[in-house]
Design an enzyme around this catalytic site. Structure first.
Site, mmCIF file in Angstrom:
data_model
loop_
_atom_site.group_PDB
_atom_site.id
_atom_site.type_symbol
_atom_site.label_atom_id
_atom_site.label_comp_id
_atom_site.label_asym_id
_atom_site.label_seq_id
_atom_site.Cartn_x
_atom_site.Cartn_y
_atom_site.Cartn_z
ATOM 1 N N ASP A 193 40.488 -2.157 5.518
ATOM 2 C CA ASP A 193 40.039 -3.576 4.717
ATOM 3 C C ASP A 193 37.742 -2.926 4.385
ATOM 4 O O ASP A 193 37.277 -4.364 3.878
ATOM 5 C CB ASP A 193 39.711 -4.586 6.123
ATOM 6 C CG ASP A 193 38.630 -3.758 7.440
ATOM 7 O OD1 ASP A 193 38.454 -2.583 7.031
ATOM 8 O OD2 ASP A 193 38.926 -4.941 8.060
ATOM 9 N N SER A 194 38.200 -1.979 4.470
ATOM 10 C CA SER A 194 36.770 -1.249 3.109
ATOM 11 C C SER A 194 36.868 -1.796 2.154
ATOM 12 O O SER A 194 35.836 -2.441 1.314
ATOM 13 C CB SER A 194 36.592 0.178 3.609
ATOM 14 O OG SER A 194 37.724 0.865 3.266
ATOM 15 N N ASP A 227 45.937 -2.051 6.157
ATOM 16 C CA ASP A 227 44.820 -2.762 7.630
ATOM 17 C C ASP A 227 44.996 -4.484 7.172
ATOM 18 O O ASP A 227 45.644 -4.994 6.767
ATOM 19 C CB ASP A 227 43.500 -2.640 7.455
ATOM 20 C CG ASP A 227 42.513 -1.810 8.198
ATOM 21 O OD1 ASP A 227 42.782 -1.901 9.593
ATOM 22 O OD2 ASP A 227 41.513 -1.571 7.481
ATOM 23 N N LYS A 251 47.710 -0.879 10.411
ATOM 24 C CA LYS A 251 46.750 -0.388 11.421
ATOM 25 C C LYS A 251 45.795 -1.639 12.097
ATOM 26 O O LYS A 251 45.227 -2.796 11.006
ATOM 27 C CB LYS A 251 45.520 0.277 10.655
ATOM 28 C CG LYS A 251 44.151 0.670 11.236
ATOM 29 C CD LYS A 251 43.273 1.806 10.713
ATOM 30 C CE LYS A 251 42.336 1.642 9.533
ATOM 31 N NZ LYS A 251 41.844 0.250 9.847
ATOM 32 N N GLU A 268 41.855 -3.102 14.825
ATOM 33 C CA GLU A 268 40.614 -2.854 15.385
ATOM 34 C C GLU A 268 41.109 -3.319 16.790
ATOM 35 O O GLU A 268 41.476 -4.316 16.631
ATOM 36 C CB GLU A 268 40.004 -2.770 14.736
ATOM 37 C CG GLU A 268 39.584 -2.636 13.297
ATOM 38 C CD GLU A 268 37.976 -3.304 12.876
ATOM 39 O OE1 GLU A 268 37.238 -3.654 13.442
ATOM 40 O OE2 GLU A 268 37.881 -2.540 11.889
ATOM 41 N N GLU A 297 36.252 5.835 15.370
ATOM 42 C CA GLU A 297 35.425 5.981 14.338
ATOM 43 C C GLU A 297 34.005 5.845 14.930
ATOM 44 O O GLU A 297 33.199 5.177 15.409
ATOM 45 C CB GLU A 297 35.380 4.558 12.825
ATOM 46 C CG GLU A 297 33.884 4.626 12.191
ATOM 47 C CD GLU A 297 34.530 3.757 10.763
ATOM 48 O OE1 GLU A 297 35.502 2.845 10.447
ATOM 49 O OE2 GLU A 297 33.616 3.416 10.533
HETATM 50 O O1 KIV Z 1 38.214 0.160 6.398
HETATM 51 C C1 KIV Z 1 38.810 0.993 6.253
HETATM 52 O O2 KIV Z 1 38.636 2.054 5.139
HETATM 53 C C2 KIV Z 1 38.884 2.264 7.706
HETATM 54 C C3 KIV Z 1 38.607 3.688 7.351
HETATM 55 C C4 KIV Z 1 37.562 3.675 7.447
HETATM 56 C C5 KIV Z 1 38.879 3.959 8.458
HETATM 57 O O3 KIV Z 1 38.910 1.737 8.327
#
Ligand code: KIV
Length: 269
Positions: free
Chosen positions: A49-50, A88, A118, A120, A187
């Site tokens: 989600d970056s 994510d 993924k 968090e 992280e």
């Molecule tokens: O959102 C993302 O790109 C991430 C990575 C930095 C692990 O969670």
């Protein structure tokens, strides 16, 4: 680059750890980049989600929606059909209640062709992780500086600096592994925390600013290509000067157009 065969399922990643072979993960958000990453042999791609910060121009990952994640993950899947793709779960898609979290995870896998999700969080999400794994949804955990909690952390800060916080991250890594997570991203934590968490579990850990003892390393693609500006975290290493390369190419194009040199005879019909 890995010397091993491309992992075909999330279970193959465990073999990297068993062999003591370090591996790379990179983020991807579009089909063209994903195809290049597949060509380069990256074993696992993360549609993080970056996306919100490095592609969509948001100030944090908080505004990213499920539909945005689905849209970009479909593109990545099309570009890299033979690579493990993890997507994510964005903020708000799994925190409110279990039934909607499960429905959202199912949507992510069904509509994108990704192999895993993924999410968090530590102990507070282990019940959900267990349920998702039971439903057939492979889960990658994410601990330490979890960017969706940036408002709670008061900024992008290194986590696990006190011995209590460090113990908490190691315990959370174990809890996620016990709940069935196939890997855990760590992280922005001190190297010692990365080392302890990695030693505590038999699933791979993937570090980003977590030292050199994690089983894998992940970077955000535009960061490692030197495309992002501003103050970057200490862990970022740029392997190319992508920003200058693009700027120079664009300037050369403009100059040739202005000079009437482009299109040349070879570009005309
Ligand atoms: O959102 C993302 O790109 C991430 C990575 C930095 C692990 O969670």
């Amino acid at each position: 680059m890995s010397t091993s065969a491309r992992p075909r399922s999330v279970h193959d990643l465990k073999a990297f750890k068993e062999r003591g072979e370090k591996f790379a993960m990179l983020t991807a958000y579009d089909s063209t980049s994903a195809a290049i990453l597949e060509e380069a042999g990256v074993p696992i791609l993360l549609v993080g989600d970056s996306l919100g910060m490095v592609v969509l121009g948001y100030e944090s990952t908080v505004p990213v929606t499920l539909d945005e994640m689905i849209h970009h993950t479909k593109a990545v899947r099309r570009g890299a059909p033979h690579t493990l793709v993890v997507v994510d779960m964005p903020f708000g898609s799994f925190q409110t209640d279990a039934p909607s979290a499960k429905a959202n995870a199912v949507r992510l896998l069904k509509e994108t062709g990704a192999s895993a999700i993924k999410l968090e969080g530590g102990q507070r999400v282990t019940g959900l992780v267990r349920d998702l794994v039971d439903m057939g949804v492979p889960v990658m955990g994410h601990l330490g500086l979890t960017p969706q909690s940036v408002n709670q952390f008061g900024g992008f800060k290194v986590q696990g600096r006190t011995s209590e916080a460090a113990d908490g991250i190691v315990a959370d890594t174990q809890a996620l592994a016990e709940a069935g997570a196939f890997a855990v991203v760590l992280e922005c934590v001190p190297s010692d925390v990365g080392r302890r968490a990695t030693a505590a579990v038999d699933v791979p850990t993937i570090g980003i600013g977590a030292g050199d003892d994690t089983d894998g390393q992940v970077l955000v693609l535009p960061d490692m290509l030197g495309m992002t500006t501003g103050r970057l975290p200490r862990f970022v290493k740029a392997y190319a000067d992508g920003r200058s390369m693009i700027r120079d190419a664009v300037k050369a194009f403009q100059a040739e157009v202005a000079a009437g040199e482009y299109p040349g005879p070879e570009h005309r019909y």
